[in-house]
Design an enzyme around this catalytic site. Structure first.
Site, PDB file in Angstrom:
ATOM      1  N   VAL A   1       4.573 -10.769  -6.014  1.00  0.00           N
ATOM      2  CA  VAL A   1       3.337 -11.498  -5.781  1.00  0.00           C
ATOM      3  C   VAL A   1       2.247 -10.907  -4.697  1.00  0.00           C
ATOM      4  O   VAL A   1       2.938 -10.843  -3.628  1.00  0.00           O
ATOM      5  CB  VAL A   1       3.448 -13.008  -5.980  1.00  0.00           C
ATOM      6  CG1 VAL A   1       1.983 -13.582  -5.985  1.00  0.00           C
ATOM      7  CG2 VAL A   1       4.286 -13.533  -6.996  1.00  0.00           C
ATOM      8  N   CYS A   2       0.945 -10.667  -4.966  1.00  0.00           N
ATOM      9  CA  CYS A   2       0.090 -10.384  -3.876  1.00  0.00           C
ATOM     10  C   CYS A   2       0.749  -9.328  -3.078  1.00  0.00           C
ATOM     11  O   CYS A   2       1.108  -8.161  -3.755  1.00  0.00           O
ATOM     12  CB  CYS A   2      -0.096 -11.376  -3.048  1.00  0.00           C
ATOM     13  SG  CYS A   2      -1.608 -11.367  -1.871  1.00  0.00           S
ATOM     14  N   SER A   3       0.755  -9.118  -1.779  1.00  0.00           N
ATOM     15  CA  SER A   3       1.257  -8.165  -0.948  1.00  0.00           C
ATOM     16  C   SER A   3       2.701  -8.013  -1.026  1.00  0.00           C
ATOM     17  O   SER A   3       3.218  -6.814  -0.110  1.00  0.00           O
ATOM     18  CB  SER A   3       0.583  -8.249   0.480  1.00  0.00           C
ATOM     19  OG  SER A   3       1.227  -9.346   1.115  1.00  0.00           O
TER      20      SER A   3
ATOM     21  N   THR B   1      -1.428  -5.505  -6.698  1.00  0.00           N
ATOM     22  CA  THR B   1      -1.366  -6.372  -5.542  1.00  0.00           C
ATOM     23  C   THR B   1      -2.596  -6.870  -5.183  1.00  0.00           C
ATOM     24  O   THR B   1      -3.643  -6.864  -6.083  1.00  0.00           O
ATOM     25  CB  THR B   1      -0.650  -5.273  -4.266  1.00  0.00           C
ATOM     26  OG1 THR B   1      -0.771  -6.384  -3.201  1.00  0.00           O
ATOM     27  CG2 THR B   1      -1.906  -4.359  -3.872  1.00  0.00           C
TER      28      THR B   1
END
Length: 244
Positions: free
Chosen positions: A100-102, A120
């Protein structure tokens, strides 16, 4: 089915808790929050604390691995050799490897995203290509085989529902969506760079860059870049030897 959600200092809590609230409703699943050792892990707010229930060593072969991102500590996690080694090992036998995300950058630093399309957080998309991944800037969820990456923070809930539908079917995923009453109706339409005004985008970008300044990155970023450079050199030398 064993699900391992990685915790590390400074992670963004919703990156982990959003998908957790979805995935915990998979029948007969065993959920673990894993880190170097069991104990409290302070999130990026500096106020909220999550608890690691198991160590990496205690979790040698989870079926699903999920790596959350961080507002300021992603580079530090990317430079964590023990975490990267664990990820490389468990990815070999996982059924799904998620981010998830970075968190996608942490997978990338472990060499897991080389040659794969991935997404990302919008502010970190350019970094994916530095590790051999193929950024998918307009996509919220990207699947490449057993690797599934999600865009920023709130996309972790969508990721969880996607994985549930793959494992248990659409009806189960829709039941969980109803159970948690996930029915987004935001008061504003500014949740992606393509929708935000230039004023909002510029102010948000400046604030995120300011928040991301972390003294530990003075050590972590050079380590990550050095490892990446060495990896490229090793691959090139290997190619040259094989060509000789």
């Amino acid at each position: 089915m064993q699900i391992a959600i990685v915790l590390y200092p400074g992670l963004t809590s919703l990156d982990a808790i959003g998908p957790y609230e979805v995935l915990r409703n998979i029948p007969d699943c065993e959920l673990r929050f894993v880190s170097h050792k069991p104990g409290p892990i302070v999130t990026d707010s500096g106020v909220l604390v999550l608890g690691a229930t198991h160590s990496f060593d205690e979790t040698p072969s989870p079926d699903i691995i999920l790596v959350p991102g961080s507002e300021a500590n992603t580079a530090t996690a990317m430079a964590d050799g023990r975490l990267l080694q664990w990820l490389m090992k468990v990815h070999q036998t996982s059924r799904y490897t998620l981010s998830v995300c970075s968190g996608a950058l942490i997978l990338a630093a472990a060499g897991i995203l080389k040659g794969h399309p991935a997404t990302t957080h919008w502010i970190a998309q350019d970094m994916l290509s530095q590790f051999g991944a193929k950024p998918q800037r307009e996509k919220r969820i990207v699947q490449s085989g057993k690797i599934v990456t999600a865009a920023g923070v709130s996309a972790g809930i969508d990721l969880g529902l996607f994985v549930v539908s793959e494992l248990c079917g659409r009806q189960r995923a829709e039941m969980i969506q109803l159970l948690i009453e996930y029915d987004p109706q935001p008061p504003f339409q500014s949740g992606h760079p393509s929708k935000a005004s230039k004023e909002v985008f510029d102010a948000t970008r400046a604030e995120m860059l300011a928040r991301a300044k972390n003294p530990r990155d003075m050590l972590s970023v050079p380590i990550v870049l050095w490892r990446n450079a060495l990896d490229k050199i090793r691959r090139r030398l290997g190619f040259l030897r094989n060509s000789a």
